[in-house]
Design an enzyme around this catalytic site. Structure first.
Site, short mmCIF file in Angstrom:
data_model
loop_
_atom_site.label_atom_id
_atom_site.label_comp_id
_atom_site.label_asym_id
_atom_site.label_seq_id
_atom_site.Cartn_x
_atom_site.Cartn_y
_atom_site.Cartn_z
CB SER A 274 14.50 13.22 -2.93
OG SER A 274 13.47 14.50 -2.29
CG LEU A 275 11.19 15.74 -8.08
CD1 LEU A 275 9.85 15.80 -8.52
CD2 LEU A 275 12.25 16.41 -8.95
CB SER A 276 11.93 17.36 -1.13
OG SER A 276 10.59 16.60 -1.27
CB THR A 326 10.62 10.26 1.78
OG1 THR A 326 9.95 9.56 0.64
CG2 THR A 326 12.17 9.98 1.69
CE LYS A 330 6.30 9.29 3.29
NZ LYS A 330 5.53 9.25 2.33
N GLY A 423 0.59 -0.23 2.15
CA GLY A 423 1.72 0.44 2.82
C GLY A 423 1.40 1.47 3.57
CG ASN A 444 -1.63 -4.86 -0.15
OD1 ASN A 444 -1.16 -4.11 -0.77
ND2 ASN A 444 -1.09 -5.19 1.09
CB ALA A 448 -2.44 -10.46 6.39
CE1 TYR A 522 7.88 11.93 -7.61
CE2 TYR A 522 6.26 11.43 -5.83
CZ TYR A 522 7.65 11.70 -6.21
OH TYR A 522 8.72 11.97 -5.30
#
Ligand code: NAP
Length: 579
Positions: A274-276, A326, A330, A423, A444, A448, A522
């Site tokens: 994670s870059l957060s 994340t 979620k 997703g 997708n 379904a 990314y």
């Protein structure tokens, strides 16, 4: 009944939490390099050095080497000879270990601290007597002899008698600093470490080892811990999960953490990539905001999420104000907010997934989704649509009530977007685009799931009138001619994913040149899909744009201030483009 004998203990230190760099020295050959390593870490900001000399102490001339380490160290030091029983490498006789510590403690110069285990101190009167000869007893900071760090370690998990151990240390008149370290099994262990520090009547160290423990190492400063441990650059450290001195000071801004610091963080599993933490902490520093952002890893199951969130919420002194959420939590975030009677913004309510939770001062919670407005804004810019839906959607407001809202809605009505994936990200982006007024078709692998999203969103009344237009179609019916934009929201093409070289569209699909292709992936920035789209002349947008936009919105929700946009971009570019 008081936990401690108040007369026997000094009060907890009000001075700043020190960073001690723990350096293992296994043999006399390593003494020079260890001293050089210590000097570098002191220059980087460590204020204490712990010499871990478990193996060195067993050498024939080990004592002389240890005394040299103490003598030539450029900062005050701790000497530790840890036995096997508490995770160390000293295999010799216990009385030999104690005699060595006595010799080290009575040498001139002596180290500032000697670390010895609570369990070993209680083993026999003889051991206790010798250790008391090695240390200043009772503790006197100005004494020539070392102070005693009385310690307890559990490399398996939380000891069942954790509180009893803490109280025994606090009540021992020889103990200058109490140290409790155990392997965390969940974020709740970190909270328990904070609770121990909060009630500590004398200088105390309470740390959690392993991947769940980073918050306890960083936020030790908020709870006035005596010290926190770091490892030297390029060294594995002496316990699992130790950060480097540079990580503590630069990434987490350790020196600025105090009792008033507000806590933010990210919940998810795994969080290593994670870059957060990097961008939010740097952002806090740039605007002078008294906050610290830490990782709170929570395993995948709902029960873990619920327990972790309750622990973070209930210990009010932790002062958690906001969390990023994340994968894979979620949807759990929305369920949790609903169960707690909290508030949801329009998008998280529509799509059942949130990536932001705010802990408000009155104790209430609000969940929001900044992924969707970020993707909508990314596309709007690339499609040259005018107005700004992103801010209104982030706040859960009707885009019609903000400047540019109506204009934007009519612009989006002419846009048909294909979303590849079904997703959590696809669901949020579909809801965001539908709320903005666009037509959406989902494709997708598992049809379904796309149908289920379309079913839950299609026909819902839009705030400003009209109905959401969301359908699902089969992958083999995809036609590049139909859409103005494609949003890719699967893990195909993602580094470390199941199909990093893959592309969701077949190589012969024709895209038109006015089309915008946005990839939410990314890592890497240039995915096989974006390469293919660029070759056909489409406008391509990589996932960093959406990532940075969602982070801007979170930052503003967390701090009430605009994010330092240039800084976020530079940090993300530096981390992603260097690779
Ligand atoms: P998720 O809920 O686990 O969904 C995964 C999706 O990928 C599903 O549609 C799944 O299809 C599909 N998929 C996985 N492997 C596949 C394969 N081999 N072939 C075809 N389809 C495959 O994950 P998510 O949270 O939606 O995240 C999806 C992507 O969005 C990730 O790459 C993530 O990095 C990115 N994302 C980016 C940002 C940003 O800010 N840039 C924000 C959020 C998410 P099935 O339904 O058939 O399993």
């Amino acid at each position: 009944m008081p936990l401690v004998n108040a007369a026997s203990v000094p009060t907890a230190s009000a001075s700043r939490t020190q960073i001690v760099v723990a350096i293992p020295v296994e043999s006399a050959d390593e003494v020079d390099s260890a001293l050089a390593m210590a000097a570098a870490e002191i220059a980087a900001g460590a204020t204490l050095v712990e010499w871990r000399v478990d193996s060195l102490a067993e050498e024939a001339d080990g004592l002389a080497s240890v005394l040299r380490l103490v003598r030539e160290c450029k900062a005050p030091c701790v000497v530790t000879i840890r036995g096997v029983a508490e995770g160390g490498a000293f295999r010799g006789n216990e009385m030999d270990r104690v005699s060595l510590l006595e010799a080290i403690g009575t040498a001139d110069p002596a180290p500032r601290f000697i670390d010895f285990e609570l369990a070993s101190l209680g083993c026999s009167a003889n051991i206790r007597q010798k250790i008391l000869l090695a240390v200043a007893h009772p503790p006197q900071p100005a004494a020539k002899k070392p102070q005693l760090i009385l310690s307890s370690h559990d490399f398996q998990g939380r000891p069942s008698d954790l509180t009893r151990r803490a109280v025994a240390m606090w009540n021992d008149p020889a103990c200058a600093v109490a140290k409790l370290a155990w392997r965390a099994r969940s974020v709740r262990d970190c909270v328990e470490a904070f609770e121990l520090l909060h009630q500590a009547p004398k200088p105390t160290i309470a740390l959690c080892m392993g991947p769940f423990g980073m918050a306890s190492r960083v936020l030790a400063a908020k709870f006035g811990a005596f010290l926190t441990y770091a490892r030297a650059e390029g060294d594995p450290g002496t316990a699992p999960g130790q950060p480097t001195v540079a990580q503590l000071r630069k990434l987490f801004r350790f020196d600025s953490i105090s009792r008033t610091t507000q806590v933010f963080g990210i919940v998810g599993w795994p969080l290593d990539q994670s870059l957060s933490p990097l961008i939010h902490n740097a952002g806090f520093g740039a605007i002078g905001f008294d906050g610290c952002y830490v990782p709170f890893p929570i395993p995948t199951e709902w029960e873990h999420f619920k327990a972790g969130m309750h622990a973070l919420r209930e210990f009010r002194q932790l002062d958690v104000r906001g969390l990023s959420v994340t994968i894979p939590h979620k949807e759990h975030a929305v369920r949790f907010i609903r169960e707690c009677g909290g508030e949801l913004d329009a998008i998280s309510d529509w799509c059942g997934a949130a990536n932001t939770i705010l802990f408000r001062p009155d104790g209430s919670l609000k969940a929001l989704n900044t992924d969707a407005p970020a993707a909508v804004a990314s596309l709007a810019v690339a499609l040259a649509l005018h107005g700004d839906t992103s801010a209104s959607l982030a706040c859960g407001q009707d885009p019609h009530t903000v400047p540019g809202g109506n204009e934007m809605r009519s612009a989006w009505r002419n846009i048909h977007v294909a979303i590849l994936g079904a997703g959590g990200a696809a669901r949020a982006i579909a809801a965001g685009l539908a709320l903005a007024g666009a037509r959406v078709t989902l494709f997708n692998r598992t049809h379904a799931r796309a149908e289920a999203i379309a079913h839950s969103l299609h026909g819902r009344a839009l705030p400003g009138g009209g109905e959401a237009q969301v359908t699902a179609s089969r992958m083999d019916q995809f036609s590049g001619e139909t859409f103005q934009a494609i949003v890719h929201a699967t893990s195909v093409g993602m580094e470390g994913g199941s199909d990093p070289e893959g592309c969701m569209l077949p190589p012969d699909v024709a895209l038109h040149q006015k089309m915008v292709v946005l990839d939410t992936v990314y890592r890497p920035l240039q995915t096989p899909l974006l390469r293919m789209a660029a070759e056909q002349g489409a406008t391509v947008v990589d996932g960093s744009d959406m990532f940075i936009r969602q982070a801007h919105m979170q930052f503003e929700l967390f701090t009430g201030h605009a994010a330092p946009a240039g800084l976020f971009r530079r940090l993300v570019d530096g981390s992603l483009r260097v690779r």
